[in-house]
Design an enzyme around this catalytic site. Structure first.
Site, PDB file in Angstrom:
ATOM      1  CD  GLU A  79      -5.240  -8.804   3.770  1.00 11.44           C
ATOM      2  OE1 GLU A  79      -5.397  -7.768   4.434  1.00 11.44           O
ATOM      3  OE2 GLU A  79      -4.327  -8.932   2.940  1.00 11.44           O
TER       4      GLU A  79
ATOM      5  CG  HIS B 156      -2.023  -1.013   1.128  1.00 10.88           C
ATOM      6  ND1 HIS B 156      -2.918  -1.080   0.082  1.00 10.88           N
ATOM      7  CD2 HIS B 156      -2.360  -2.030   1.957  1.00 10.88           C
ATOM      8  CE1 HIS B 156      -3.757  -2.088   0.271  1.00 10.88           C
ATOM      9  NE2 HIS B 156      -3.446  -2.692   1.391  1.00 10.88           N
TER      10      HIS B 156
ATOM     11  CG  ASP C 223      -8.125  -5.577   3.053  1.00 13.28           C
ATOM     12  OD1 ASP C 223      -8.836  -4.749   2.459  1.00 13.28           O
ATOM     13  OD2 ASP C 223      -6.890  -5.563   3.009  1.00 13.28           O
TER      14      ASP C 223
HETATM   15  C1  3PY Z   1      -5.794  -5.071   6.917  1.00 15.82           C
HETATM   16  O1  3PY Z   1      -6.269  -4.759   8.019  1.00 15.82           O
HETATM   17  O2  3PY Z   1      -6.475  -5.340   5.922  1.00 15.82           O
HETATM   18  C2  3PY Z   1      -4.367  -5.119   6.772  1.00 15.82           C
HETATM   19  O3  3PY Z   1      -3.875  -5.505   5.738  1.00 15.82           O
HETATM   20  C3  3PY Z   1      -3.553  -4.641   7.926  1.00 15.82           C
HETATM   21  O4  3PY Z   1      -2.254  -4.957   7.806  1.00 15.82           O
HETATM   22 MG    MG Z   2      -5.192  -5.698   4.134  1.00 11.27          MG
END
Ligand code: 3PY
Ligand code: MG
Length: 250
Positions: free
Chosen positions: A147, A44, A173
């Site tokens: 995630e 990111h 996510d």
């Molecule tokens: C998320 O919370 O989606 C992440 O990737 C945090 O590292």
């Molecule tokens: Mg993430």
């Protein structure tokens, strides 16, 4: 120093930030706070491979292990981070056992994987390929991010993949996926489920936390937290510094 991999396996409590500002100066400032590790985030942020290597040099100077969250679960991304001397990789969006196996294949030398040996920084620029391969076999950390709901459905199979050191929960996510599917489960309940499954499989687990209070709470239940980022600290600090002045300020 005990390797980061060993410390993860022993579930010693650790906390460190993401580095998402493409700057060695920012990395050096953060390293000065002496977190347990740094995690350079290329998923990111616009940090290219050459800058990743420079940021790892900064971590090395500070005596801190540098992890890299790779852009994607691709051999070239994982090799670039590890060849530059990263202690390990955090692979985002791993939702199936096959994807977890691919991460291991990209990150580990044979026989566990299929990583190719290059004459890069981690190998002393060709001076010590055998030593580099031996050290990598012992110390390279491979972490996969859970995630998505698909990852939660496939969790037991992902947890059974050999060569994964830690599963890392991405609450952001995960909650977006949960909301998009309109399911009844709350993110907290799904995280409890992941923690229980990791516990049953005896796998170390980590999580992202936005602030120190949340990290303190998580560290009662797990041992590895990535807390915020350099950019988050900077935006929170500048918001506070430049909040409108009140009469008391003068
Ligand atoms: C998320 O919370 O989606 C992440 O990737 C945090 O590292
Ligand atoms: Mg993430």
């Amino acid at each position: 120093m005990t390797s980061l991999r060993r410390r993860i396996a022993e579930k010693r409590p650790m906390r460190g930030p993401f580095l998402s500002i493409p700057s060695v100066v920012a990395a050096e400032i953060v390293a000065g706070a002496r977190p347990d590790f740094l995690c350079i985030d290329t998923e990111h942020s616009p940090i290219d491979d050459a800058l990743v290597a420079d940021m790892i040099r900064v971590a090395d100077l500070a005596g801190l292990p540098a992890l890299v969250r790779v852009r994607a679960n691709l051999g070239q991304n994982i090799a670039a981070a590890l060849d530059a001397g990263a202690a390990g990789v955090l692979v985002p969006h791993v939702s199936t056992a096959e994807e977890a196996e691919a991460a291991v294949r990209h990150a580990r030398f044979p026989p566990e994987g299929a990583r190719g040996a290059g004459p890069g920084r981690a190998a002393g620029y060709l001076r010590d390929i055998p030593g580099h391969v031996a050290r990598a076999r012992q110390d390279t950390v491979v972490m996969v991010q859970i995630e998505t709901l698909k990852a939660v459905e496939n969790l037991d199979a992902i947890l059974a993949v050999a060569g994964i050191d830690l599963v890392f929960i991405g609450p952001g996510d995960l909650s977006i996926d949960l909301a998009a599917r309109g399911g009844a489960d709350s993110t907290d309940r799904v995280i409890d489920q992941i923690l229980d499954a990791a516990d049953r499989a005896r796998r170390p687990v980590g999580i992202f936390s936005a602030d120190r209070g949340t990290s303190a709470r998580w560290l009662r239940r797990l041992a590895f937290v990535i807390e915020g980022s350099d950019a988050m600290v900077l935006s929170q600090g500048t918001d506070l510094a430049f909040a409108p002045l009140s009469p008391e300020d003068g």
